[in-house]
Design a protein around this motif. Structure first.
Motif, short mmCIF file in Angstrom:
data_model
loop_
_atom_site.label_atom_id
_atom_site.label_comp_id
_atom_site.label_asym_id
_atom_site.label_seq_id
_atom_site.Cartn_x
_atom_site.Cartn_y
_atom_site.Cartn_z
N LEU A 1 -17.53 58.27 87.93
CA LEU A 1 -17.68 59.70 87.63
C LEU A 1 -17.84 60.81 88.61
CD1 LEU A 1 -20.18 59.13 84.70
CD2 LEU A 1 -17.66 59.39 84.36
N ALA A 2 -18.15 60.40 89.86
CA ALA A 2 -18.18 61.61 90.85
C ALA A 2 -17.13 62.30 91.06
CB ALA A 2 -18.79 60.76 92.11
N PRO A 3 -15.74 61.78 90.93
CA PRO A 3 -14.65 62.58 91.44
C PRO A 3 -14.41 63.57 90.01
CG PRO A 3 -14.12 60.53 91.73
CD PRO A 3 -15.57 60.56 91.01
N THR A 4 -14.90 63.44 88.99
CA THR A 4 -14.44 64.07 87.58
C THR A 4 -15.38 65.14 87.18
OG1 THR A 4 -15.83 62.71 86.13
CG2 THR A 4 -13.52 61.79 86.96
N GLY A 5 -16.62 65.13 87.90
CA GLY A 5 -17.68 66.05 87.22
C GLY A 5 -18.05 65.82 86.00
N ARG A 6 -17.79 64.73 85.32
CA ARG A 6 -18.48 64.23 84.10
C ARG A 6 -19.92 63.49 84.25
NH1 ARG A 6 -13.19 62.18 82.82
NH2 ARG A 6 -12.15 63.41 81.20
N GLN A 7 -20.73 63.68 83.31
CA GLN A 7 -22.05 63.29 83.49
C GLN A 7 -22.45 62.18 82.42
OE1 GLN A 7 -24.26 64.39 85.78
NE2 GLN A 7 -22.47 65.61 86.86
N LEU A 8 -23.13 61.28 82.65
CA LEU A 8 -23.62 60.41 81.68
C LEU A 8 -24.67 61.29 80.75
CD1 LEU A 8 -24.78 57.41 83.98
CD2 LEU A 8 -22.76 57.55 82.02
N PRO A 9 -24.69 60.89 79.34
CA PRO A 9 -25.56 61.27 78.54
C PRO A 9 -27.17 61.22 78.87
CG PRO A 9 -24.58 59.59 77.38
CD PRO A 9 -23.94 59.60 78.69
N ALA A 10 -27.82 62.08 78.25
CA ALA A 10 -29.40 61.68 78.33
C ALA A 10 -29.69 60.37 77.82
CB ALA A 10 -30.14 62.77 77.65
N ALA A 11 -30.70 59.61 78.17
CA ALA A 11 -30.99 58.17 77.69
C ALA A 11 -29.62 57.51 77.63
CB ALA A 11 -31.52 58.39 76.28
N PRO A 12 -28.95 57.22 78.69
CA PRO A 12 -27.65 56.38 78.47
C PRO A 12 -27.62 55.04 77.91
CG PRO A 12 -28.24 56.64 80.77
CD PRO A 12 -29.35 57.63 79.91
N TRP A 13 -29.00 54.71 77.90
CA TRP A 13 -29.26 53.06 77.49
C TRP A 13 -28.82 53.06 76.13
CZ3 TRP A 13 -32.80 53.35 73.43
CH2 TRP A 13 -33.75 54.51 73.48
N ARG A 14 -28.68 54.39 75.23
CA ARG A 14 -28.46 54.39 73.96
C ARG A 14 -26.89 53.86 73.60
NH1 ARG A 14 -32.52 58.61 73.07
NH2 ARG A 14 -33.93 57.72 71.52
N ALA A 15 -26.09 54.00 74.77
CA ALA A 15 -24.54 53.76 74.51
C ALA A 15 -24.57 52.12 74.59
CB ALA A 15 -23.91 54.35 75.78
N LEU A 16 -25.79 51.35 74.99
CA LEU A 16 -25.49 49.56 75.24
C LEU A 16 -25.42 49.24 73.66
CD1 LEU A 16 -27.57 49.34 78.47
CD2 LEU A 16 -25.28 50.23 78.22
N GLN A 17 -24.76 48.09 73.79
CA GLN A 17 -24.92 47.11 72.78
C GLN A 17 -25.14 45.79 73.33
OE1 GLN A 17 -25.03 48.10 69.64
NE2 GLN A 17 -24.41 50.46 70.16
N GLY A 18 -25.86 45.00 72.46
CA GLY A 18 -25.83 43.70 72.87
C GLY A 18 -24.49 42.91 73.10
N VAL A 19 -24.28 41.98 73.97
CA VAL A 19 -22.91 41.39 74.37
C VAL A 19 -22.85 40.02 73.93
CG1 VAL A 19 -21.70 40.45 76.41
CG2 VAL A 19 -23.01 42.69 76.74
N ASP A 20 -21.85 39.61 73.26
CA ASP A 20 -21.44 38.53 72.31
C ASP A 20 -22.00 37.29 73.42
OD1 ASP A 20 -20.34 36.70 70.58
OD2 ASP A 20 -18.24 36.65 71.37
N GLY A 21 -22.88 36.47 72.66
CA GLY A 21 -23.35 35.36 73.26
C GLY A 21 -24.26 35.18 74.51
N ARG A 22 -24.71 36.69 74.71
CA ARG A 22 -25.58 36.82 75.69
C ARG A 22 -27.04 37.12 75.01
NH1 ARG A 22 -20.51 35.65 77.34
NH2 ARG A 22 -20.24 35.57 79.53
N PHE A 23 -27.98 36.21 75.09
CA PHE A 23 -29.27 36.53 74.50
C PHE A 23 -29.14 36.93 73.06
CE2 PHE A 23 -33.71 37.47 74.18
CZ PHE A 23 -34.31 36.19 74.85
N GLU A 24 -28.20 36.56 72.14
CA GLU A 24 -27.71 36.81 70.80
C GLU A 24 -29.08 35.93 70.01
OE1 GLU A 24 -23.86 36.87 67.74
OE2 GLU A 24 -23.77 36.00 70.09
#
Length: 496
Positions: A312-335
């Protein structure tokens, strides 16, 4: 696969591309017009009469006669590009043949791809992740974080191809061959600006990422694996260390593994490395994203955050607050699948280190539970890790069920016997159930017979996201998740 704009035309003529490459040997039969070549392929069965077939021979593989019979005799390709002289060249006297110089195969393919699948300069920002375990999870976390920041993301890895988080199909590889990857990048360049990709040791060693410059790269961890291919642990590490050659001079490789950082500094003293610390987790984060309770997932998250910041550094875009909220569980990984005091965990863990990590996490998260582990070892892979996997299960599980995984061309019983060699220290003798579906049924029957008040955790390890079993060259549909659902229904369990 949703359509994108058609692949652009060649940047330069094919004849010019071949002329600029210093081949060790070549032969162009009279009448073959290199400028009339239509495409470049890595699969012989995908070739047309105007195709260039890029075919790499590996040490210890089939004989030249077998390669000719299986792949070359019936293919209509016009030109063969390969990495060494083959005994069958005389039988291909009507084909153009180009043999690369030692060690130049990957770079040669990259230059041919520039002609057939050109990429606009500076269009793609690329982040790559290597490591024995955690590549897939880190890539999917990174994909989600960049998407939350407004980026258009193409991701490539074990789970297949995804555009902005939407499945585009499977490639069949952790890291697809260079020709296929370049075709995908050319086809999707109007749809996405960022590539996030897994970089397997095989891909780095075989030049499947040749010619690509990374804007960010991470290394999750390192334990012994794939010795069937790399031969030694040093060879395996050296292959993975090739990821630093894709970074601009002075840009550090990111890692959450102190062991990786230290070894890289010793073996690659000129390559800068930045050691990260795992992300902290508060009660709110764990309440909404329980998979971040696992230490290695927090390490994967920390690596994904740092990689996202680089992209993101070259673009000036920023991650949202509490970026972990964007995450989802991954198929077949501790499902997880829960019914009362019973918790079933489906996980891809298929190495000693991965089993050690996931079982340690289970013991930490379910301190009062009785732990059962169902697992198997793959055929035609590193045999030395089989007893080590068995020993890892013995250290952490109260009971083990040993079954089949992907036997491929090996005898499943022999694979199990070699696994059992490392399980002499188990508290109870492991159960052996050869058929995987029957083994899962047996696991459920054990859980169902246990006292209802007693917490139970069962790890079903080894296949994770995979939906097939590989036997004798045929892949038959099979899903651990389907078997879990089938047994929930059989026993009348309600999923919590």
């Amino acid at each position: 696969m949703p359509p994108c704009p058609p692949t652009p035309g060649p940047l330069s003529s094919p004849a010019e591309a071949f002329a600029r490459i210093d081949f060790a040997w070549h032969r162009v039969p009279a009448g073959l017009d290199l400028d009339a070549l239509s495409d470049i392929q890595w699969r012989s069965d995908a070739c047309m009469p105007g195709s260039v077939l890029c075919f790499q021979c590996h040490d210890g593989g089939p004989s030249d006669a077998e390669l000719y019979r299986r792949y070359l005799a019936a293919s209509p390709f016009a030109v063969l590009v390969t990495n060494r002289r083959m005994d069958c060249f005389e039988a291909l006297r009507h084909k153009g043949i180009f043999v690369t110089r030692p060690g130049a195969y990957g770079d040669t393919l990259a230059r041919l791809c520039d002609a057939f699948y050109p990429l606009p300069a500076g269009h793609w920002r690329i982040a790559a992740v290597t490591g024995t375990n955690g590549k897939t999870t880190t890539v999917k976390y990174l994909e989600a974080l960049l998407g939350a920041a407004g980026e258009r993301v193409l991701s490539v890895g074990t789970l297949g191809l995804a555009l902005n988080g939407v499945d585009q199909g499977v490639t069949g590889f952790t890291s697809p061959p260079l020709v296929e990857l370049r075709r995908l990048l050319a086809a999707y360049q109007e749809c996405a600006d960022v590539l996030v990709t897994e970089a397997s040791s095989h891909a780095l060693h075989q030049g499947r990422l040749a010619g690509l410059r990374f804007d960010a790269a991470g290394w999750t961890n390192f334990t012994v694996d794939h010795l069937d291919y790399h031969g030694t642990e040093d060879g395996y590490f050296a292959a993975k260390a090739g990821i630093v050659d894709h970074l601009p001079a002075g840009l550090p490789l990111l890692t959450t593994s102190a062991a990786v950082a230290e070894r890289l500094r010793q073996e690659r003293p000129g390559a800068p490395v930045e050691l990260l610390t795992p992300a902290a987790a508060d009660a709110g984060m764990l309440g909404e994203r329980a998979f971040l309770a696992l230490g290695y997932n927090r390490a994967n998250y920390a690596l994904a955050l740092a990689l996202a910041a680089r992209i993101l550094a070259p673009t000036g875009r920023q991650l949202p607050a509490a970026p972990w909220r964007a995450l989802q569980g991954v198929d077949g990984r501790f499902e997880t699948f829960v019914c009362g005091n019973r918790t079933l965990v489906v996980d891809f863990a298929h190495t000693p280190d991965a089993l050690e990590n996931v079982l340690t996490a289970i013991r930490h998260a379910f301190a009062r539970a009785r732990v059962t582990t169902l697992f198997g070892c793959g055929g035609d892979r590193d045999r030395g890790k089989r007893p080590l996997m068995g020993a890892a299960v013995c250290r952490h599980a109260d009971h083990a069920i040993v079954t089949s995984d992907n036997p491929r061309f090996e005898d499943p019983r022999r694979i199990i016997d070699e696994t059992l060699e490392g399980m002499g220290g188990c508290a109870a003798a492991p159960d052996v159930v050869l058929d995987r579906a029957e083994a899962i049924r047996h696991l459920f029957d054990r859980l169902d017979a246990a006292p209802a008040h007693e917490p139970q955790v069962a790890l079903i390890a080894g296949k994770g996201h995979e939906r097939s079993i590989d036997r004798h060259g045929t892949k038959t549909y099979f899903s651990d998740q389907d078997e879990v659902a089938r047994n929930f229904a059989r026993l009348g369990w309600a999923r919590g």
